[in-house]
Design an enzyme around this catalytic site. Structure first.
Site, mmCIF file in Angstrom:
data_model
loop_
_atom_site.group_PDB
_atom_site.id
_atom_site.type_symbol
_atom_site.label_atom_id
_atom_site.label_comp_id
_atom_site.label_asym_id
_atom_site.label_seq_id
_atom_site.Cartn_x
_atom_site.Cartn_y
_atom_site.Cartn_z
ATOM 1 N N CYS A 145 0.820 -1.214 0.000
ATOM 2 C CA CYS A 145 0.000 0.000 0.000
ATOM 3 C C CYS A 145 0.855 1.264 0.000
ATOM 4 O O CYS A 145 0.402 2.329 -0.413
ATOM 5 C CB CYS A 145 -0.953 0.007 1.190
ATOM 6 S SG CYS A 145 -0.123 -0.031 2.798
ATOM 7 N N SER A 204 9.383 3.005 6.241
ATOM 8 C CA SER A 204 7.921 2.953 6.332
ATOM 9 C C SER A 204 7.362 4.286 6.818
ATOM 10 O O SER A 204 8.043 5.052 7.507
ATOM 11 C CB SER A 204 7.477 1.845 7.286
ATOM 12 O OG SER A 204 7.889 0.581 6.819
ATOM 13 N N LYS A 289 -5.579 -9.262 6.447
ATOM 14 C CA LYS A 289 -4.528 -8.907 7.402
ATOM 15 C C LYS A 289 -4.714 -7.495 7.940
ATOM 16 O O LYS A 289 -4.624 -7.247 9.146
ATOM 17 C CB LYS A 289 -3.154 -9.039 6.734
ATOM 18 C CG LYS A 289 -2.776 -10.463 6.370
ATOM 19 C CD LYS A 289 -1.442 -10.501 5.631
ATOM 20 C CE LYS A 289 -1.084 -11.919 5.201
ATOM 21 N NZ LYS A 289 0.182 -11.950 4.420
ATOM 22 N N MET A 290 -4.946 -6.548 7.036
ATOM 23 C CA MET A 290 -5.095 -5.151 7.445
ATOM 24 C C MET A 290 -6.364 -4.964 8.264
ATOM 25 O O MET A 290 -6.362 -4.280 9.298
ATOM 26 C CB MET A 290 -5.120 -4.243 6.213
ATOM 27 C CG MET A 290 -3.909 -4.363 5.325
ATOM 28 S SD MET A 290 -2.489 -3.474 5.955
ATOM 29 C CE MET A 290 -2.845 -1.832 5.391
#
Length: 554
Positions: A145, A204, A289-290
């Site tokens: 993402c 990140s 997962k998110m």
């Protein structure tokens, strides 16, 4: 320089002319191409001061000492010979480069990243297509993402960048000019260091987040058995995985670290009035997962009731069971209500905050879906919040035009991250020493690969001599030599060669025993190349080109 399974005369002529310093004069059918070869080929030529071979056009009555090639006959010449005579051997003096062509949350908006994103299931196909490009040997795709990065092992840096950028444009529909505005390019050591930082969570949006390490490991799993996910790329991602694991276990970078999902929850709570945190109606669309992480962080913030929309109930039930097993105080009394995807709009009408985290490649919410939803209470600020952490986005940008709705995507999480900038820098310094250490290990491993061609050439050289002498011996002994004696002589010759080669071979291997430094190994390699004239064999680039051509003919 196109390299295909079949070279036509026109392509070969073009290949030659691309390397010529010709003027704007046109070439008629009466003109011929004059190719100047290196002197050691036994043909006189013109060599520039820097050693490059010069190639130029001349009239049909050119001097006789120069080899003439009629354009009408060039189709019959080998592609490899054309490459050599056209000065393409500049590649042979360089080893293949590791290159990363990427766009991330730091360089490109989500609107562009979502167009370039490649689903995980498509990574093997993408690797195959990338390795089909002329100057790409190996490839890997890291698409999340927050980033879309392509790692390649390239025969030529600038040509590889051009080919990959054009491939990205072709597959996404984004013009090359737009990609160039937002892409970043890194080479060799810088590219390796970048991936190590990515895996460690230093690049990140949320420092130290753990999901990126899982995604780097997934690149390794997806590449298993895929043609084109070669030795260099495999080792690169394997070492990156090691870096990510070491950083998280040997430093406190993960202490208190948040993920994209937890940052999304924090952002929602920042936008809601504090008095409504316990009463706001939460909707989570997607239980992957998110989505699971969003649910867990909502629970940790005191949310006791939420609706989860998903295609099937199995994942939602699994999340319920996982929360029960963890059995923490905040998980007690939590109600997670499952609703099918068909009820998405109905559930949205009853929600104050909507989190979206599905893999849908088309938007789930557009303006026409949202404009007729009932308004939310003034107690929660009078605005329905859409927190979209999917790439491609699940909520269309047109929804921002709807009165009473606010849309936030992954790029908006910077607001949450900015709050702990000083802490981020301190933790990043702790991890950098590990990255530097692993970077040296990887670079030493790559350098040690330089000896592999010499190892092969030396053994082949010795085998040619052994075979010739063995056959000479047999011819002197006559035709009636017993098979047993013949085998004994052959075994003897192989044994002598193996024992003679053992010492040189050992001194060409760079292992972890510490007996020899990399510099000593490379010095030994150059010495053997000089002593046995091994460098006069087929160049590495020529071998790679031959492999490309042979692969195209299959």
């Amino acid at each position: 320089m196109a390299i295909s399974s079949r070279f036509s005369g026109a392509k070969l002529e073009s290949l030659l002319m691309n390397h010529c310093s010709s003027s704007s004069a046109s070439f008629s059918h009466q003109q011929q191409i004059k190719v100047f070869r290196k002197p050691n080929r036994g043909i006189k030529g013109v060599i520039s001061r820097n050693g490059a071979i010069r190639c130029e056009a001349a009239e049909s009555n050119a001097v006789s000492e120069v080899e003439k090639i009629d354009p009408s006959k060039t189709a019959a010449l080998s592609a490899l010979e054309q490459l050599k005579t056209s000065a393409a051997d500049r590649y042979t003096k360089e080893r293949s480069s590791i290159v990363v062509i990427g766009l991330s949350v730091h360089t490109a908006p989500v609107e562009m990243r979502e167009k370039l994103a490649i689903p995980e299931a498509e990574w093997p196909r993408a690797i195959g297509e990338l390795c089909g490009l002329n100057h790409i040997e190996e490839a890997a795709v890291l698409s999340t993402c927050n980033r879309m990065e392509i790692y390649v092992v390239a025969l030529s840096q600038h040509r590889a960048v051009k080919e990959v950028t054009e491939w990205m444009s072709k597959t996404s529909g984004v013009p090359v000019s737009e990609i160039c505005k937002h892409r970043f390019l890194l080479y060799n050591k810088d590219a390796t260091q970048h991936l190590f930082k990515v895996s460690a969570g230093l690049d990140s949006l949320v420092l130290g987040e753990g999901q990126i390490l899982a995604q780097v490991k997934q690149v390794l799993r997806s590449g298993e058995g895929v043609l084109g996910f070669g030795r260099n790329i495999h080792m690169l991602f394997k070492c990156a995985s090691t870096v990510g694991k070491r950083v998280r276990t040997e430093t406190n970078i993960a202490a208190g670290a948040v993920s994209v999902s937890s940052a999304a929850v924090e952002l929602a709570l920042m936008k809601l009035p504090k008095s409504s945190h316990a009463t706001a109606r939460m909707l989570v669309i997607g239980a992957g997962k998110m989505g699971k992480l969003v649910i867990k962080h909502l629970v940790s913030k005191g949310c006791t009731t939420m609706v989860v929309v998903n295609r099937s109930e199995e994942k939602v039930a699994a999340i319920r069971e996982e929360l029960k097993r963890e059995a923490k105080g905040e998980a007690k009394g939590v109600e997670i209500i499952y609703r099918p995807l068909t009820d998405m709009l109905i559930c949205s009408a009853e929600a104050d905050v909507v989190f979206t985290s599905t893999a849908s490649e088309t938007p789930l919410f557009l303006k026409e879906h949202v404009k007729d939803l009932p308004p939310v209470s003034s107690e929660v600020g009078g605005l329905r919040l859409f927190i979209d952490i999917s790439v491609p986005r699940n909520v269309g940008s047109c929804v921002t035009d709807v009165e009473g709705a606010r849309v936030y995507n992954v790029d908006d999480l910077k607001e949450v991250v900015a709050a702990n900038k000083e802490d981020r820098l301190r933790k990043a310094m702790e991890a950098q020493s590990i990255i530097t250490e692993e970077l040296k290990e990887f670079e030493a491993w790559r350098d040690s690969l330089e000896t592999v061609p010499t190892l092969k050439k030396l053994r082949a050289y010795a085998e040619r001599i052994r075979d010739a002498e063995f056959n000479k011996c047999l011819s002197k002994m006559g035709d009636d030599i017993p098979k047993k004696s013949k085998k004994a002589i052959e075994d003897l010759s192989r044994g002598i060669v193996n024992k003679l080669l053992h010492g040189p071979m050992q001194h060409l291997r760079c292992d972890n025993s510490g007996n020899r430094t990399l510099e000593e190994v490379l010095e030994n390699m150059h010495a053997l190349n000089r002593m046995f004239s091994l460098e006069s064999d087929m160049s590495l680039f020529e071998q790679k080109i031959r492999e490309k051509i042979e692969k195209g003919q299959k």
